[in-house]
Motif scaffolding. Structure first.
Motif, PDB file in Angstrom:
ATOM      1  N   GLU A  83       0.831  -1.205   0.000  1.00  0.00           N
ATOM      2  CA  GLU A  83       0.000   0.000   0.000  1.00  0.00           C
ATOM      3  C   GLU A  83       0.870   1.261   0.000  1.00  0.00           C
ATOM      4  N   LEU A  84       1.937   1.225   0.807  1.00  0.00           N
ATOM      5  CA  LEU A  84       2.838   2.366   0.855  1.00  0.00           C
ATOM      6  C   LEU A  84       3.514   2.587  -0.502  1.00  0.00           C
ATOM      7  N   TYR A  85       3.918   1.500  -1.129  1.00  0.00           N
ATOM      8  CA  TYR A  85       4.562   1.589  -2.455  1.00  0.00           C
ATOM      9  C   TYR A  85       3.618   2.206  -3.482  1.00  0.00           C
ATOM     10  N   ARG A  86       2.384   1.753  -3.538  1.00  0.00           N
ATOM     11  CA  ARG A  86       1.426   2.275  -4.521  1.00  0.00           C
ATOM     12  C   ARG A  86       1.146   3.759  -4.302  1.00  0.00           C
ATOM     13  N   GLN A  87       1.128   4.158  -3.008  1.00  0.00           N
ATOM     14  CA  GLN A  87       0.893   5.575  -2.722  1.00  0.00           C
ATOM     15  C   GLN A  87       2.117   6.425  -3.068  1.00  0.00           C
ATOM     16  N   VAL A  88       3.293   5.843  -2.878  1.00  0.00           N
ATOM     17  CA  VAL A  88       4.536   6.551  -3.184  1.00  0.00           C
ATOM     18  C   VAL A  88       4.562   6.984  -4.643  1.00  0.00           C
ATOM     19  N   ILE A  89       4.265   6.063  -5.567  1.00  0.00           N
ATOM     20  CA  ILE A  89       4.409   6.382  -6.994  1.00  0.00           C
ATOM     21  C   ILE A  89       3.282   7.297  -7.494  1.00  0.00           C
ATOM     22  N   GLN A  90       2.304   7.587  -6.616  1.00  0.00           N
ATOM     23  CA  GLN A  90       1.278   8.573  -6.958  1.00  0.00           C
ATOM     24  C   GLN A  90       1.585   9.949  -6.365  1.00  0.00           C
ATOM     25  N   THR A  91       2.647  10.015  -5.577  1.00  0.00           N
ATOM     26  CA  THR A  91       2.979  11.257  -4.879  1.00  0.00           C
ATOM     27  C   THR A  91       3.693  12.225  -5.819  1.00  0.00           C
ATOM     28  N   GLU A  92       3.328  13.487  -5.722  1.00  0.00           N
ATOM     29  CA  GLU A  92       3.915  14.521  -6.575  1.00  0.00           C
ATOM     30  C   GLU A  92       4.110  15.793  -5.745  1.00  0.00           C
ATOM     31  N   PHE A  93       5.299  16.370  -5.817  1.00  0.00           N
ATOM     32  CA  PHE A  93       5.582  17.587  -5.053  1.00  0.00           C
ATOM     33  C   PHE A  93       6.857  18.234  -5.588  1.00  0.00           C
ATOM     34  N   GLU A  94       7.149  19.449  -5.110  1.00  0.00           N
ATOM     35  CA  GLU A  94       8.381  20.149  -5.455  1.00  0.00           C
ATOM     36  C   GLU A  94       9.402  19.870  -4.369  1.00  0.00           C
ATOM     37  N   GLY A  95      10.412  19.083  -4.717  1.00  0.00           N
ATOM     38  CA  GLY A  95      11.389  18.677  -3.722  1.00  0.00           C
ATOM     39  C   GLY A  95      12.749  19.307  -3.935  1.00  0.00           C
ATOM     40  N   ALA A  96      13.726  18.813  -3.203  1.00  0.00           N
ATOM     41  CA  ALA A  96      15.090  19.324  -3.328  1.00  0.00           C
ATOM     42  C   ALA A  96      15.666  19.039  -4.700  1.00  0.00           C
ATOM     43  N   SER A  97      15.228  17.950  -5.330  1.00  0.00           N
ATOM     44  CA  SER A  97      15.740  17.564  -6.650  1.00  0.00           C
ATOM     45  C   SER A  97      14.836  18.024  -7.777  1.00  0.00           C
ATOM     46  N   GLY A  98      13.918  18.950  -7.466  1.00  0.00           N
ATOM     47  CA  GLY A  98      13.034  19.452  -8.508  1.00  0.00           C
ATOM     48  C   GLY A  98      11.633  18.891  -8.362  1.00  0.00           C
ATOM     49  N   HIS A  99      10.925  18.918  -9.481  1.00  0.00           N
ATOM     50  CA  HIS A  99       9.548  18.440  -9.479  1.00  0.00           C
ATOM     51  C   HIS A  99       9.538  16.915  -9.440  1.00  0.00           C
ATOM     52  N   VAL A 100       9.044  16.353  -8.360  1.00  0.00           N
ATOM     53  CA  VAL A 100       9.025  14.906  -8.185  1.00  0.00           C
ATOM     54  C   VAL A 100       7.774  14.338  -8.849  1.00  0.00           C
ATOM     55  N   LEU A 101       8.003  13.483  -9.829  1.00  0.00           N
ATOM     56  CA  LEU A 101       6.907  12.878 -10.588  1.00  0.00           C
ATOM     57  C   LEU A 101       7.367  11.507 -11.051  1.00  0.00           C
ATOM     58  N   PHE A 102       6.512  10.492 -10.863  1.00  0.00           N
ATOM     59  CA  PHE A 102       6.897   9.125 -11.177  1.00  0.00           C
ATOM     60  C   PHE A 102       6.136   8.606 -12.390  1.00  0.00           C
ATOM     61  N   ASP A 103       6.810   7.732 -13.131  1.00  0.00           N
ATOM     62  CA  ASP A 103       6.148   6.986 -14.197  1.00  0.00           C
ATOM     63  C   ASP A 103       5.409   5.828 -13.528  1.00  0.00           C
ATOM     64  N   PRO A 104       4.082   5.792 -13.580  1.00  0.00           N
ATOM     65  CA  PRO A 104       3.345   4.750 -12.853  1.00  0.00           C
ATOM     66  C   PRO A 104       3.617   3.334 -13.344  1.00  0.00           C
ATOM     67  N   LYS A 105       4.113   3.196 -14.567  1.00  0.00           N
ATOM     68  CA  LYS A 105       4.386   1.856 -15.102  1.00  0.00           C
ATOM     69  C   LYS A 105       5.699   1.290 -14.587  1.00  0.00           C
ATOM     70  N   THR A 106       6.700   2.140 -14.431  1.00  0.00           N
ATOM     71  CA  THR A 106       8.023   1.666 -14.030  1.00  0.00           C
ATOM     72  C   THR A 106       8.396   2.080 -12.614  1.00  0.00           C
ATOM     73  N   ALA A 107       7.659   3.023 -12.027  1.00  0.00           N
ATOM     74  CA  ALA A 107       7.955   3.572 -10.703  1.00  0.00           C
ATOM     75  C   ALA A 107       9.292   4.304 -10.668  1.00  0.00           C
ATOM     76  N   SER A 108       9.815   4.656 -11.834  1.00  0.00           N
ATOM     77  CA  SER A 108      11.031   5.463 -11.922  1.00  0.00           C
ATOM     78  C   SER A 108      10.657   6.935 -12.082  1.00  0.00           C
ATOM     79  N   ARG A 109      11.561   7.799 -11.740  1.00  0.00           N
ATOM     80  CA  ARG A 109      11.347   9.236 -11.897  1.00  0.00           C
ATOM     81  C   ARG A 109      11.118   9.563 -13.376  1.00  0.00           C
ATOM     82  N   GLU A 110      10.129  10.382 -13.644  1.00  0.00           N
ATOM     83  CA  GLU A 110       9.868  10.818 -15.012  1.00  0.00           C
ATOM     84  C   GLU A 110      11.048  11.673 -15.477  1.00  0.00           C
TER      85      GLU A 110
END
Length: 832
Positions: A423-450
Motif C-alpha cells: 500500500e505504501l509503495y502504490r501511494q509513493v508512486i502517486q505522490t507529486e511535489f516540489e522537492g530538493a531535486s526538482g519536481h518529483v513525478l513518477f512513471d506509474p508503469k516503471t515507478a522510476s522518476r519521469e
C-alpha cells in the motif's frame, strides 16, 4: 550498538536533543510497549509530548557504501559523499518529524495533523552484493521488517537485494541505481527511484550528441553486466535509427577482453565513444586505449551517471592524468541553482544544508555505520563543498516522498488503521511535489522518476593549474557547462549552455571533434577540362568577332550587300552570345559560392537561348525571304524589305524572352550538389558528387522552351527543303540549308546524350561545349567562308583583268528586291 572509539570522540548519543528524540523513543519501546501494524511500529505517546494517542514510527535502514572489500581485505573510506548522503537522510527525517517545510512546503506543520514519524539507521554494504544481502538478513533478524529500505548505491549490489525486498513486500529505493532492468515490475515488484532510469539518461545523451554536436556515429563500451547491458540497450532503444551505435563489452578486470574490445573499437574509425564502467577499470582500459591510439586529440569520451568519475586527481605517471582533460559526463542532477529571483528546490536545500550546527553534526556522526573502522568524524567542512552531489538531493526527497505518502494513507484510513508495504509503495508512486531535486513525478508503469521532471547536466573534466600542494598528482575539476531545460516534447531533451561556460576539449579548444575520420570525396570539379571549354569559347568568340569585323569592312561590296549585312551581323552576335554561355558553364562551386552558381545557372540559359534565337532568326529570315520571292506569280511585283525580314527574328526572340522571364522570376534554377549513386564509404557517406543546375522545380519552363524552339526548327527546315532547288551565284540557300540541318542533327543527338551523362559532370560539360561549338562554327563557316572566297576571287579578277566587278554583279539600292516575272526568276536571283 555503541559507537566505535573514533565516533565516540564526536558523537554524544546519550545527550537528549530534538534530533535523537525518536531514536530514543524507538529504542525504549521496541519490542516492549510497541506493536507492529503492517509496516508501522506503533508506540503509545505521552499526552504531554504529542497531541496523538500514539505515534506510528517508520524504521528505514540505509545500506550505504562506506568501504570496499577486495580479496578479503576491507578498506576505508570512499569519501565524504557517503557521509553527506546519510546526513541528508537524517536531516530530511528531522524536517519531516518536526513539520519543517523550509525545503518541501507540503511538510510545513504536517506534524500537527499526521502522527507518522521516521527514524533511520546506517549500514555498510562494502560495495558487495553478498554483504548487502547479509546486512539485510541481519536487519530482519535484529530489527524485524523495515518500513522501507534505502540503498545500496551500486546496481550490482542493488539488484539481488531488490529481489529479497520484493519477496518481503518492502518498498525499496536506491539513489543511484539506474539500470533499466529494475523497471521490470514483474520481477522487481516494490522498487522505485527518484533518479530516472538509464532510459532517461540515454535520451539526454543521444539528443546531446545528435543535436548539439552533430554526431551520428558512436561507439559504446560497457561492462558485461546487467547495468552495462541495460544502459547499452537504452541507448539503442531511444536512438530511433538516428545515430549509428556499435557496442563493445568486457568483464570487469579482464585485460584480454579489454584489449579485444579496444581493437574492435579502433577498427570502426569512430571518434566519439560512450563508456559505462566504474573507475576500478578505468586505468587499465584507458592505458590500453592510449596504446592503440583511440585516446587523445581528435577523440571525445563521454560517460553517464553514477560513480564513474570518482577521482579528481591522478598520478602524473597515469594515462588518465593527461587524457581526462576534455572528457564529459552527463548526470541527472535533479535541479540546479536558480538563475532568477525564484528559488529552486536546490536553493532551498542549500539554505537548510548550510544551517547545520554542532548538535545536528553530532547526531549525524552518531548515526553512521557502527562497524566501519577508522571512520572520520564529520564536521562543518563536509557541508561546504559545492556543487552538492545529486544523490544527496535524491536521498532527501526519498524521505519526503515516503513521509507524504504515509501521511496520505494514514489520514485516508483513520481510526488507528495503518498500511503495509504494498500500500505504501502504490501511494509513493502517486505522490507529486516540489522537492530538493526538482519536481518529483513518477512513471506509474516503471515507478522510476519521469525524466522530464529532472535537469540533466553536462560536466566537463578540466585540468586545474599546477599547484605546489602535491607535485605527484594532476588535479581535475568537474564543471557544469550545459543543462537540459523544460520542453513541450517530453520524449526529447533540449540542451542549453550555462552562461559564461563552454566545453573545453583535450586540444584546449571549444571545437568538438568529428565523429568520423575525414571523408575522401570526389567533387567532380571541372579541373583540366575547364581550360578546354575556355579555349573553345575563345575560338567561338574570336571567329565571331573576326567575321563580324570582315562584314563591317566589306559592307559596301556587292558580296556583302547581296546577303544583307544586318543578317550577317545578327549571326555573328548570336554565335558570340552562345560562346559566352560556355564561360558561365565553366564556373562551379570550386570557384564560386552556391548563390553565385545558382545565378549563373539562369544566366547560362539566357545566353544560350538568346544566342540561339539570334542565329536561327537570321537564318530563318534569309530562307523565308528566298521562298517569298519564289512564291510570287509571274506578273506580280513584291518588295521584301529588311523590316519584313526582321519580323521572324522579333517574334522568335520575344516568345523566348517571355518564357525566360517567367522562368527566372517564378522558379529559377538552383545550384545543387548531387551524390553519385552507389558511391559510398563504409560509413554510408557519399564519396562522390557532382554539381549541377537543378531543373526539378522548373521542368515545365524547359519543356516549353524546347517545344517552341524545336517547332520553329522544324518549320525552318521545311522552308529550307522548299528552297532546295533555288540556285544563286553564292549558293547561299544551299549553305543555309546545310547549316540548319547540321544544327538539327546536333541538337537531336546531343540533348539525349546530355541527359544520359548527367551524373558524369566532365563528360556532360564536354558534350555541351561540343554542341555549342558545332552549332556556332558550322553556321559561321558555312555562311561566311563562301562569301570570303567569292570576295577574294573578285579582287583577284579585278587585279588581273582591270575589269570592274560592278558590270558583272549589281545590287539593288536600299536592299529592296525588284519585281520579277516567274520566267525570269533564276536570272533575277543571280542579279540579286
Amino acid at each position: 550498538s555503541s559507537p566505535t572509539h573514533a565516533q565516540s570522540q564526536c558523537c554524544y548519543e546519550n545527550t537528549p536533543s530534538p534530533y535523537n528524540y525518536y531514536d530514543r523513543l524507538y529504542k525504549d519501546n521496541h519490542g516492549i510497549s510497541s506493536r507492529r501494524i503492517g509496516s508501522v511500529e506503533v508506540i503509545p505517546s505521552q499526552q504531554t509530548a504529542f497531541s496523538f494517542n500514539e505515534v506510528g514510527l517508520l524504521y528505514i535502514p540505509f545500506i550505504n557504501h562506506y568501504s570496499k572489500q577486495k580479496g578479503g581485505v576491507r578498506t576505508t573510506l570512499r569519501g565524504p559523499d557517503t557521509y553527506r548522503n546519510s546526513a541528508s537522510m537524517l536531516m530530511a527525517m528531522h524536517h519531516f518529524n518536526n513539520g519543517n517545510g523550509s525545503v518541501v512546503k507540503e511538510i510545513e506543520g504536517l506534524n500537527n495533523t499526521c502522527n507518522i514519524r521516521m527514524i533511520g539507521e546506517m549500514f555498510d554494504s562494502r560495495g558487495s552484493p553478498v554483504n548487502a544481502l547479509e546486512t539485510f538478513f541481519k536487519i530482519l533478524d535484529e530489527r524485524g521488517h523495515p518500513s522501507a529500505l534505502l540503498g545500496p548505491m551500486r546496481p550490482s549490489a542493488t539488484m539481488p537485494l531488490v529481489l529479497m525486498t520484493g519477496i518481503h513486500s518492502i518498498p525499496h529505493m536506491s539513489p543511484s541505481s539506474t539500470s533499466t532492468i529494475l523497471d521490470d515490475k514483474d520481477q522487481y515488484k516494490y522498487y522505485w527511484r527518484l533518479i530516472p532510469s538509464d532510459t532517461g539518461l540515454a535520451r539526454a545523451m543521444i539528443d546531446y550528441l545528435r543535436i548539439n554536436l552533430n554526431v551520428y556515429h558512436v561507439g559504446v563500451v560497457h561492462l558485461n553486466d546487467a547495468h552495462g547491458t541495460g544502459f547499452n540497450n537504452a541507448l539503442k532503444d531511444h536512438n530511433c535509427k538516428c545515430v549509428e551505435i556499435r557496442s563493445f563489452s568486457f568483464n570487469s578486470g579482464n585485460k584480454d577482453e579489454m584489449k579485444i574490445a579496444i581493437k574492435l573499437m579502433k577498427e570502426t574509425g569512430f571518434k566519439v565513444f560512450i563508456f559505462i564502467f566504474f573507475y576500478d577499470d578505468q586505468e587499465s582500459f584507458f592505458t590500453e586505449a592510449y596504446e592503440q591510439g583511440i585516446v587523445g586529440p581528435g577523440y571525445f569520451w563521454l560517460t553517464g551517471d553514477g560513480d564513474l568519475f570518482m577521482k579528481n586527481r591522478y598520478k602524473k605517471t597515469s594515462v588518465l592524468a593527461n587524457f581526462t582533460q576534455g572528457m564529459g559526463q552527463i548526470k541527472a542532477v535533479g535541479t540546479l541553482p536558480s538563475e532568477s529571483d525564484t528559488a529552486t528546490g536546490y536553493d532551498r536545500f542549500i539554505k537548510a544544508w548550510d544551517s547545520q550546527n554542532d548538535q545536528s553534526i553530532s547526531y549525524y556522526n552518531c548515526k553512521q555505520a557502527q562497524d566501519v573502522a577508522n571512520l572520520t568524524c564529520g564536521d562543518m567542512s563536509y557541508f561546504e563543498d559545492r556543487p552538492i552531489n545529486p544523490h544527496t538531493l535524491y536521498v532527501y526527497d526519498f524521505v519526503m516522498t515516503l513521509g507524504l505518502a504515509a501521511c496520505e494513507l494514514s489520514s485516508r484510513k483513520g481510526n488507528g488503521d495503518y498500511f503495509d508495504g504494498p500500500e505504501l509503495y502504490r501511494q509513493v508512486i502517486q505522490t507529486e511535489f516540489e522537492g530538493a531535486s526538482g519536481h518529483v513525478l513518477f512513471d506509474p508503469k516503471t515507478a522510476s522518476r519521469e525524466p522530464s521532471s529532472v535537469v540533466f547536466a553536462l560536466y566537463n573534466m578540466r585540468k586545474i593549474e599546477p599547484s605546489s600542494i602535491d607535485d605527484d598528482y594532476i588535479f581535475y575539476s568537474k564543471d557544469i557547462v550545459m543543462q537540459t531545460i523544460e520542453s513541450p516534447d517530453v520524449n526529447h531533451s533540449v540542451w542549453k549552455n550555462v552562461e559564461g561556460e563552454a566545453f573545453i576539449y583535450l586540444d584546449g579548444t571549444t571545437n568538438p571533434p568529428n565523429d568520423l575520420p575525414p571523408a575522401e570525396h570526389d567533387f567532380n570539379y571541372l579541373w583540366q577540362i575547364r581550360f578546354f571549354g575556355l579555349a573553345v569559347s575563345g575560338i567561338v568568340l574570336l571567329t565571331s568577332l573576326l567575321f563580324g569585323l570582315w562584314t563591317i569592312i566589306y559592307r559596301g561590296t556587292n558580296v556583302v550587300k547581296m546577303s544583307q549585312p544586318i543578317f550577317l551581323i545578327m549571326i555573328c552576335v548570336g554565335t558570340f552570345i552562345m560562346g559566352c554561355s560556355i564561360i558561365f558553364s565553366t564556373i562551379d562551386d570550386s570557384v564560386a559560392s552556391d548563390r553565385v552558381c545558382s545565378i549563373l545557372c539562369m544566366v547560362d540559359v539566357w545566353f544560350l537561348v538568346i544566342g540561339f534565337s539570334t542565329i536561327f532568326s537570321a537564318l530563318f529570315a534569309k530562307i523565308w525571304r528566298i521562298n517569298k520571292i519564289m512564291n510570287v506569280s509571274r506578273f506580280t511585283r513584291v518588295v521584301v524589305t529588311v523590316r519584313d525580314a526582321m519580323v521572324p527574328f522579333v517574334t522568335f526572340l520575344t516568345v523566348n524572352t517571355i518564357i525566360l522571364l517567367c522562368w527566372t522570376f517564378i522558379s529559377p534554377l538552383e545550384w545543387k550538389r548531387v551524390p553519385v549513386e552507389g558511391k559510398v564509404d563504409v560509413y554510408g557517406r557519399s564519396t562522390a558528387s557532382y554539381g549541377r543546375c537543378d531543373f526539378s522545380q522548373s521542368y515545365i519552363y524547359a519543356a516549353i522552351l524546347a517545344v517552341f524552339n524545336f517547332t520553329v526548327l522544324g518549320i525552318a527546315n521545311y522552308q529550307a527543303y522548299r528552297a532546295r532547288n533555288v540556285s544563286t551565284d553564292l549558293s547561299e540557300n544551299k549553305y543555309i540549308t546545310i547549316s540548319m540541318v547540321c544544327i538539327t542533327q546536333v541538337f537531336m543527338l546531343g540533348l539525349p546524350i546530355l541527359l544520359l551523362v548527367e551524373d558524369k559532370i566532365n563528360v556532360s560539360y564536354f558534350c555541351k561545349v561540343i554542341i555549342i561549338f558545332i552549332t556556332t562554327e558550322s553556321t559561321l563557316l558555312l555562311i561566311f567562308v563562301p562569301k570570303i572566297m567569292k570576295q577574294k576571287q573578285i579582287e583577284e579578277i579585278r587585279e588581273g583583268t582591270g575589269q570592274q566587278v560592278n558590270t558583272q554583279m549589281r545590287a539593288t539600292r536600299k536592299y529592296q528586291v525588284p519585281v520579277y516575272e516567274t520566267s525570269e526568276v533564276n536570272s533575277t536571283l543571280r542579279q540579286e
